[in-house]
Design an enzyme around this catalytic site. Structure first.
Site, PDB file in Angstrom:
ATOM      1  N   ASP A 106       0.840  -1.215   0.000  1.00 33.63           N
ATOM      2  CA  ASP A 106       0.000   0.000   0.000  1.00 33.63           C
ATOM      3  C   ASP A 106       0.866   1.253   0.000  1.00 33.63           C
ATOM      4  O   ASP A 106       0.589   2.211   0.697  1.00 33.63           O
ATOM      5  CB  ASP A 106      -0.922  -0.033   1.239  1.00 33.63           C
ATOM      6  CG  ASP A 106      -2.021   1.021   1.169  1.00 33.63           C
ATOM      7  OD1 ASP A 106      -2.319   1.498   0.059  1.00 33.63           O
ATOM      8  OD2 ASP A 106      -2.572   1.355   2.232  1.00 33.63           O
ATOM      9  N   LYS A 109       2.243   3.592  -5.947  1.00 36.14           N
ATOM     10  CA  LYS A 109       1.688   2.567  -6.839  1.00 36.14           C
ATOM     11  C   LYS A 109       2.686   2.060  -7.864  1.00 36.14           C
ATOM     12  O   LYS A 109       2.650   0.899  -8.243  1.00 36.14           O
ATOM     13  CB  LYS A 109       0.399   3.095  -7.502  1.00 36.14           C
ATOM     14  CG  LYS A 109      -0.611   3.689  -6.500  1.00 36.14           C
ATOM     15  CD  LYS A 109      -0.855   2.828  -5.280  1.00 36.14           C
ATOM     16  CE  LYS A 109      -1.379   3.619  -4.088  1.00 36.14           C
ATOM     17  NZ  LYS A 109      -1.341   2.874  -2.811  1.00 36.14           N
ATOM     18  N   ASP A 134      -3.568  -2.929  -2.278  1.00 34.89           N
ATOM     19  CA  ASP A 134      -4.661  -1.943  -2.288  1.00 34.89           C
ATOM     20  C   ASP A 134      -4.556  -1.032  -3.523  1.00 34.89           C
ATOM     21  O   ASP A 134      -3.500  -0.964  -4.165  1.00 34.89           O
ATOM     22  CB  ASP A 134      -4.584  -1.106  -0.995  1.00 34.89           C
ATOM     23  CG  ASP A 134      -5.829  -0.237  -0.808  1.00 34.89           C
ATOM     24  OD1 ASP A 134      -6.869  -0.513  -1.435  1.00 34.89           O
ATOM     25  OD2 ASP A 134      -5.758   0.734  -0.023  1.00 34.89           O
ATOM     26  N   ASN A 135      -5.642  -0.335  -3.822  1.00 35.42           N
ATOM     27  CA  ASN A 135      -5.675   0.741  -4.838  1.00 35.42           C
ATOM     28  C   ASN A 135      -5.280   0.281  -6.239  1.00 35.42           C
ATOM     29  O   ASN A 135      -4.587   1.002  -6.966  1.00 35.42           O
ATOM     30  CB  ASN A 135      -4.744   1.903  -4.422  1.00 35.42           C
ATOM     31  CG  ASN A 135      -5.101   2.514  -3.088  1.00 35.42           C
ATOM     32  OD1 ASN A 135      -4.273   2.541  -2.174  1.00 35.42           O
ATOM     33  ND2 ASN A 135      -6.319   2.979  -2.931  1.00 35.42           N
ATOM     34  N   GLU A 165     -11.203   4.510  -0.685  1.00 32.88           N
ATOM     35  CA  GLU A 165     -11.422   4.884   0.709  1.00 32.88           C
ATOM     36  C   GLU A 165     -12.223   6.179   0.880  1.00 32.88           C
ATOM     37  O   GLU A 165     -11.938   7.185   0.248  1.00 32.88           O
ATOM     38  CB  GLU A 165     -10.084   5.005   1.470  1.00 32.88           C
ATOM     39  CG  GLU A 165      -8.916   5.629   0.716  1.00 32.88           C
ATOM     40  CD  GLU A 165      -8.074   4.606  -0.055  1.00 32.88           C
ATOM     41  OE1 GLU A 165      -8.637   3.642  -0.599  1.00 32.88           O
ATOM     42  OE2 GLU A 165      -6.847   4.804  -0.104  1.00 32.88           O
TER      43      GLU A 165
END
Ligand SMILES: C[S@@+](CC[C@H](N)C(=O)[O-])C[C@H]1O[C@@H](n2cnc3c(N)ncnc32)[C@H](O)[C@@H]1O
Length: 179
Positions: A106, A109, A134-135, A165
């Site tokens: 996380d 990226k 994540d993401n 989020e």
């Protein structure tokens, strides 16, 4: 920003089912996910190491972890993966382990794929390691996503569609379990 309550609950469910003794987080920020992950690590002497590039965030996350009563389980480490490989190997050795059971990715990226490949090359992950990222959609980790999608012979890969989020914008979490 932290992973938030909706995706956080999904991460919790993977921590519960994996029941890791050794866990690694890339990107601590304020320590929110570290507290969630460590709270679900039920094995005696289990440990989460959380790597964080920002010294200010390391200080904040360390205080939050302490406030949550989890200092014996979580170590927030200042630095980036590429400079911490030997230290991580030593930490695992001191626990009688050689690989992480669970990894939460996380951080920035564009580092997802190179850091995943580095973990693999360094032998810090192995068969059975669960990697939660994540993401995947927002802000997005397209290189990581397409690598995972094209290496299903080496990993069981599940992408969970969810929400970014604290918003109603689409996002996803990708969970890869090494075969
Ligand atoms: C999205 S936040 C992490 C949120 C946290 N996991 C949570 O849910 O509570 C991303 C964090 O990664 C850190 N970061 C960025 N690049 C990094 C790197 N290469 N290694 C470690 N941390 C990094 C940033 O400083 C930031 O604190």
């Amino acid at each position: 920003m932290c992973v938030g309550p909706i995706k956080g609950a999904l991460v919790d469910s993977y921590v519960r089912s994996c029941n890791p003794r050794t866990a690694l987080e890339l990107g601590a920020y304020c320590g929110y996910s570290a507290v969630r992950i460590a709270s679900g690590m039920q094995q005696p002497s289990s440990k989460l190491i959380s790597l964080e590039i920002s010294a200010a965030n390391v200080e904040i996350a360390t205080q939050i972890v302490h406030h949550a009563g989890l200092s014996s389980k979580v170590q927030v480490v200042h630095g980036i993966l590429s400079t911490k490989i030997d230290e991580l190997k030593q930490q695992l050795k001191s626990m009688g382990a050689s690989t992480f059971d669970f990894v939460f990715i996380d951080h920035y990226k564009q580092f997802y794929l190179p850091d995943f490949l580095l973990l693999k090359e360094a032998g810090l992950i192995s068969k059975g390691t669960v990697i939660v990222a994540d993401n995947i959609i927002r802000p997005g980790a397209p290189a990581y996503r397409s690598y995972m999608e094209s290496h299903k012979e080496a990993m069981d890969v599940v992408e969970h569609k969810t929400w970014f989020e604290y918003s109603s914008l689409p996002d996803s979490i990708m969970v890869s379990t090494l075969k």
